[in-house]
Design a protein around this motif. Sequence first.
Motif, PDB file in Angstrom:
ATOM      1  N   THR A 123      -2.722   0.653   6.308  1.00  0.00           N
ATOM      2  CA  THR A 123      -1.887   0.075   6.056  1.00  0.00           C
ATOM      3  C   THR A 123      -2.802  -0.741   7.153  1.00  0.00           C
ATOM      4  OG1 THR A 123      -0.668   1.736   8.545  1.00  0.00           O
ATOM      5  CG2 THR A 123       0.137   1.530   6.031  1.00  0.00           C
ATOM      6  N   ASP A 140      -4.901  -5.831   0.211  1.00  0.00           N
ATOM      7  CA  ASP A 140      -3.775  -6.100  -1.394  1.00  0.00           C
ATOM      8  C   ASP A 140      -4.892  -6.549  -2.160  1.00  0.00           C
ATOM      9  OD1 ASP A 140      -1.185  -6.390  -2.383  1.00  0.00           O
ATOM     10  OD2 ASP A 140      -1.959  -8.492  -2.732  1.00  0.00           O
ATOM     11  N   THR A 179       5.843  -6.179   4.827  1.00  0.00           N
ATOM     12  CA  THR A 179       4.162  -6.140   4.273  1.00  0.00           C
ATOM     13  C   THR A 179       5.113  -4.262   3.027  1.00  0.00           C
ATOM     14  OG1 THR A 179       3.780  -5.911   6.791  1.00  0.00           O
ATOM     15  CG2 THR A 179       3.342  -7.699   4.720  1.00  0.00           C
ATOM     16  N   ASN A 183       3.633  -2.508   0.635  1.00  0.00           N
ATOM     17  CA  ASN A 183       2.724  -1.079   0.719  1.00  0.00           C
ATOM     18  C   ASN A 183       3.734  -0.036   0.195  1.00  0.00           C
ATOM     19  OD1 ASN A 183       0.820  -2.129   2.540  1.00  0.00           O
ATOM     20  ND2 ASN A 183       1.958  -1.556   4.606  1.00  0.00           N
ATOM     21  N   HIS A 186       2.745  -0.252  -3.518  1.00  0.00           N
ATOM     22  CA  HIS A 186       1.548  -0.153  -4.110  1.00  0.00           C
ATOM     23  C   HIS A 186       1.303   0.823  -4.614  1.00  0.00           C
ATOM     24  CE1 HIS A 186      -0.771  -3.622  -2.028  1.00  0.00           C
ATOM     25  NE2 HIS A 186       0.408  -4.019  -2.993  1.00  0.00           N
ATOM     26  N   ARG A 187       2.362   1.953  -3.041  1.00  0.00           N
ATOM     27  CA  ARG A 187       1.923   3.437  -3.598  1.00  0.00           C
ATOM     28  C   ARG A 187       2.248   3.897  -4.831  1.00  0.00           C
ATOM     29  NH1 ARG A 187       2.201   2.978   2.264  1.00  0.00           N
ATOM     30  NH2 ARG A 187       4.031   2.741   1.999  1.00  0.00           N
TER      31      ARG A 187
END
Length: 222
Positions: A123, A140, A179, A183, A186-187
Amino acid sequence: MTKPLPVARLHRPTLGDDVYETLRSAVLEHILEPGDRVNIDALARELEVSPTPVREALARLESEGLVRKRPRAGYTVSPLLTVAEFNDMFDMRLLLECAAARWAAERATAAQCEELTTEATRTVEGGDDRVWHAAFTALDARLHDLVAHLSASPLLRESINRLHSHLHLHRRHFPYDQTAVANDEHRLLAAAIQARDPDRAEAAMRLHLTRARARHLVAFET
């Protein structure tokens, strides 16, 4: 040029790369704004280098679509995409990056999956807006490039990276209060790839890109 470039001390052994990274950052951060004419001699003076590494850097940026060169007019920073062009770009991203996610789930090694999982948990802490924005953009971009790399298709990875160059020009308009949501997406993507589940990985990428498109499209409404 109205704003000074954020130049760190340039190192001669890596001069070409340093000039390229400095100019690329200036374009992505809109220090060199979309549509600006690029004066090679002025940049060379500001960076305290000869015009040659500046020309070489601009040629690299042209290959990425970040600047344009016209006969007898020189270089200009590429304009922001129109809404139609932006949607076309995301349509292409959906085709290419969903395939990359599926192949990554099928082809990545255990070590590569661990690397992706680690990357997805990173992060960006608060701080100066410009620095924070640049850090999030890099994070990113790194994750999406890593998924493309794990697909084990160099041509697919290259195609995806070219599309991302256009997206980066729009990142100054990204709603950064979202954001944390990006995130989380993404995980979920990394977890699907590590689980070796191609269908789930493809679906996670499709969901992420669909939501990312909606987040970015808000900028066209202002």
